[in-house]
Design a protein around this motif. Structure first.
Motif, PDB file in Angstrom:
ATOM      1  N   GLY A 171       7.827   6.298  -0.068  1.00  0.00           N
ATOM      2  CA  GLY A 171       7.134   5.225   0.636  1.00  0.00           C
ATOM      3  C   GLY A 171       7.093   5.677   2.086  1.00  0.00           C
ATOM      4  N   CYS A 172       7.284   7.078   2.483  1.00  0.00           N
ATOM      5  CA  CYS A 172       7.206   7.347   3.763  1.00  0.00           C
ATOM      6  C   CYS A 172       7.141   9.205   3.774  1.00  0.00           C
ATOM      7  CB  CYS A 172       8.216   7.041   4.641  1.00  0.00           C
ATOM      8  SG  CYS A 172       9.889   7.517   4.225  1.00  0.00           S
ATOM      9  N   PRO A 173       6.506   9.453   4.853  1.00  0.00           N
ATOM     10  CA  PRO A 173       6.840  11.169   5.028  1.00  0.00           C
ATOM     11  C   PRO A 173       8.243  11.441   5.070  1.00  0.00           C
ATOM     12  CG  PRO A 173       4.985  10.209   6.379  1.00  0.00           C
ATOM     13  CD  PRO A 173       5.789   9.045   5.796  1.00  0.00           C
ATOM     14  N   CYS A 174       8.725  12.813   4.629  1.00  0.00           N
ATOM     15  CA  CYS A 174      10.094  13.008   5.039  1.00  0.00           C
ATOM     16  C   CYS A 174      10.074  14.303   5.387  1.00  0.00           C
ATOM     17  CB  CYS A 174      10.783  13.108   3.599  1.00  0.00           C
ATOM     18  SG  CYS A 174      10.742  11.744   2.661  1.00  0.00           S
ATOM     19  N   ASP A 175      10.530  14.250   6.745  1.00  0.00           N
ATOM     20  CA  ASP A 175      10.749  15.768   7.333  1.00  0.00           C
ATOM     21  C   ASP A 175      11.880  16.464   6.677  1.00  0.00           C
ATOM     22  OD1 ASP A 175       9.124  14.911   9.366  1.00  0.00           O
ATOM     23  OD2 ASP A 175      10.433  14.054  10.859  1.00  0.00           O
ATOM     24  N   PRO A 176      11.583  17.710   7.106  1.00  0.00           N
ATOM     25  CA  PRO A 176      12.791  18.773   6.323  1.00  0.00           C
ATOM     26  C   PRO A 176      13.878  18.435   6.995  1.00  0.00           C
ATOM     27  CG  PRO A 176      10.626  19.858   7.127  1.00  0.00           C
ATOM     28  CD  PRO A 176      10.590  18.562   7.520  1.00  0.00           C
ATOM     29  N   ILE A 177      15.125  18.796   6.109  1.00  0.00           N
ATOM     30  CA  ILE A 177      16.245  18.648   6.611  1.00  0.00           C
ATOM     31  C   ILE A 177      16.537  19.523   7.850  1.00  0.00           C
ATOM     32  CG2 ILE A 177      18.816  18.985   6.206  1.00  0.00           C
ATOM     33  CD1 ILE A 177      17.558  16.573   5.071  1.00  0.00           C
ATOM     34  N   ILE A 178      17.180  19.108   8.999  1.00  0.00           N
ATOM     35  CA  ILE A 178      17.405  20.051  10.137  1.00  0.00           C
ATOM     36  C   ILE A 178      18.786  20.516   9.968  1.00  0.00           C
ATOM     37  CG2 ILE A 178      17.646  20.200  12.546  1.00  0.00           C
ATOM     38  CD1 ILE A 178      15.639  17.733  12.782  1.00  0.00           C
ATOM     39  N   SER A 236       3.172  12.664   1.986  1.00  0.00           N
ATOM     40  CA  SER A 236       4.454  12.132   1.666  1.00  0.00           C
ATOM     41  C   SER A 236       4.588  12.707   0.150  1.00  0.00           C
ATOM     42  CB  SER A 236       4.431  10.765   1.576  1.00  0.00           C
ATOM     43  OG  SER A 236       4.401  10.333   2.676  1.00  0.00           O
ATOM     44  N   PRO A 237       6.084  12.955   0.168  1.00  0.00           N
ATOM     45  CA  PRO A 237       6.541  13.508  -1.382  1.00  0.00           C
ATOM     46  C   PRO A 237       6.054  12.403  -2.325  1.00  0.00           C
ATOM     47  CG  PRO A 237       8.327  13.824   0.180  1.00  0.00           C
ATOM     48  CD  PRO A 237       7.418  13.114   0.802  1.00  0.00           C
ATOM     49  N   VAL A 238       5.424  12.788  -3.516  1.00  0.00           N
ATOM     50  CA  VAL A 238       5.049  11.717  -4.390  1.00  0.00           C
ATOM     51  C   VAL A 238       6.385  10.779  -4.905  1.00  0.00           C
ATOM     52  CG1 VAL A 238       4.461  11.429  -6.755  1.00  0.00           C
ATOM     53  CG2 VAL A 238       3.254  13.176  -5.394  1.00  0.00           C
ATOM     54  N   GLY A 239       5.942   9.437  -4.770  1.00  0.00           N
ATOM     55  CA  GLY A 239       6.958   8.475  -5.040  1.00  0.00           C
ATOM     56  C   GLY A 239       7.564   8.085  -3.700  1.00  0.00           C
ATOM     57  N   GLU A 262       0.827  -1.301  -0.080  1.00  0.00           N
ATOM     58  CA  GLU A 262      -0.114   0.050   0.089  1.00  0.00           C
ATOM     59  C   GLU A 262       0.790   1.253  -0.138  1.00  0.00           C
ATOM     60  OE1 GLU A 262      -3.681   2.158   2.472  1.00  0.00           O
ATOM     61  OE2 GLU A 262      -2.546   0.691   3.504  1.00  0.00           O
ATOM     62  N   TRP A 263       1.780   1.159   0.753  1.00  0.00           N
ATOM     63  CA  TRP A 263       2.786   2.531   0.916  1.00  0.00           C
ATOM     64  C   TRP A 263       3.598   2.837  -0.337  1.00  0.00           C
ATOM     65  CZ3 TRP A 263       8.032   1.328   0.438  1.00  0.00           C
ATOM     66  CH2 TRP A 263       8.384   0.107   1.042  1.00  0.00           C
ATOM     67  N   THR A 264       3.293   1.991  -1.419  1.00  0.00           N
ATOM     68  CA  THR A 264       4.190   2.176  -2.772  1.00  0.00           C
ATOM     69  C   THR A 264       3.220   2.835  -3.728  1.00  0.00           C
ATOM     70  OG1 THR A 264       3.749  -0.006  -3.632  1.00  0.00           O
ATOM     71  CG2 THR A 264       5.611   0.255  -2.496  1.00  0.00           C
ATOM     72  N   THR A 265       2.001   3.151  -3.498  1.00  0.00           N
ATOM     73  CA  THR A 265       1.007   3.791  -4.173  1.00  0.00           C
ATOM     74  C   THR A 265       1.039   5.234  -4.288  1.00  0.00           C
ATOM     75  OG1 THR A 265      -0.985   3.684  -2.635  1.00  0.00           O
ATOM     76  CG2 THR A 265      -0.563   1.645  -4.169  1.00  0.00           C
ATOM     77  N   PRO A 266       0.764   5.885  -5.429  1.00  0.00           N
ATOM     78  CA  PRO A 266       0.610   7.304  -5.390  1.00  0.00           C
ATOM     79  C   PRO A 266      -0.782   7.855  -4.519  1.00  0.00           C
ATOM     80  CG  PRO A 266       0.527   6.502  -7.696  1.00  0.00           C
ATOM     81  CD  PRO A 266       0.356   5.269  -6.783  1.00  0.00           C
ATOM     82  N   GLU A 267      -1.800   7.059  -4.256  1.00  0.00           N
ATOM     83  CA  GLU A 267      -2.838   7.324  -3.358  1.00  0.00           C
ATOM     84  C   GLU A 267      -2.372   7.500  -1.688  1.00  0.00           C
ATOM     85  OE1 GLU A 267      -3.930   5.615  -7.113  1.00  0.00           O
ATOM     86  OE2 GLU A 267      -2.962   4.741  -5.398  1.00  0.00           O
ATOM     87  N   TRP A 268      -1.720   6.583  -1.488  1.00  0.00           N
ATOM     88  CA  TRP A 268      -0.855   6.541  -0.156  1.00  0.00           C
ATOM     89  C   TRP A 268      -0.081   7.925   0.079  1.00  0.00           C
ATOM     90  CZ3 TRP A 268       3.630   6.560   2.355  1.00  0.00           C
ATOM     91  CH2 TRP A 268       3.706   6.485   3.615  1.00  0.00           C
ATOM     92  N   SER A 269       0.493   8.048  -0.793  1.00  0.00           N
ATOM     93  CA  SER A 269       1.685   9.391  -0.870  1.00  0.00           C
ATOM     94  C   SER A 269       0.647  10.285  -0.689  1.00  0.00           C
ATOM     95  CB  SER A 269       2.307   9.547  -1.964  1.00  0.00           C
ATOM     96  OG  SER A 269       3.357   8.515  -1.992  1.00  0.00           O
ATOM     97  N   LEU A 270      -0.299  10.886  -1.340  1.00  0.00           N
ATOM     98  CA  LEU A 270      -1.173  11.682  -1.350  1.00  0.00           C
ATOM     99  C   LEU A 270      -1.890  11.721   0.278  1.00  0.00           C
ATOM    100  CD1 LEU A 270      -2.675  11.973  -4.660  1.00  0.00           C
ATOM    101  CD2 LEU A 270      -1.183  13.539  -3.893  1.00  0.00           C
ATOM    102  N   ARG A 271      -2.324  10.666   0.610  1.00  0.00           N
ATOM    103  CA  ARG A 271      -3.197  10.441   1.804  1.00  0.00           C
ATOM    104  C   ARG A 271      -2.320  10.742   2.923  1.00  0.00           C
ATOM    105  NH1 ARG A 271      -4.793   5.863   1.147  1.00  0.00           N
ATOM    106  NH2 ARG A 271      -3.426   4.726   2.317  1.00  0.00           N
ATOM    107  N   THR A 272      -0.935  10.449   3.102  1.00  0.00           N
ATOM    108  CA  THR A 272       0.105  10.911   4.216  1.00  0.00           C
ATOM    109  C   THR A 272       0.779  12.120   3.981  1.00  0.00           C
ATOM    110  OG1 THR A 272       1.595   9.361   3.176  1.00  0.00           O
ATOM    111  CG2 THR A 272       0.039   8.062   4.610  1.00  0.00           C
TER     112      THR A 272
END
Length: 84
Positions: free
Chosen positions: A67-74, A62-65, A50-60
């Motif tokens: 598989g997880c949300p990405c926090d900004p670089i600190i 996450s950047p398109v493509g 599920e976490w590899t689908t574009p729909e999952w990225s939009l729902r969470t």
């Protein structure tokens, strides 16, 4: 041939803000590559992650493509940027 300085800190010629942007792009690229490989492997086995689908990225959000949300670089606090 590259100098020792160029070899040890290849991003030195860029501003600190540009360095952070480059690093953020690198992380997103690595996550997208991993996600793409995981998706291909799961499809080989007849399943879908599920976490590899574009729909999952939009729902969470996450950047398109990715598989997880990405926090900004600190970045380093400005008060500690001596030498940049």
């Amino acid at each position: 041939e590259k100098s020792v300085k160029q070899k040890s800190s290849p991003l030195f010629e860029y501003s600190y803000a540009d360095q952070l942007g480059m690093k953020e792009t690198y992380v997103k690229t690595a996550v997208r590559t991993f996600t793409k490989q995981a998706k291909a492997k799961s499809e080989e086995h007849g399943s879908e992650l599920e976490w590899t689908t574009p729909e999952w990225s939009l729902r969470t959000k996450s950047p398109v493509g990715c598989g997880c949300p990405c926090d900004p670089i600190i970045g380093t606090p400005e008060s500690s940027l001596r030498g940049y």
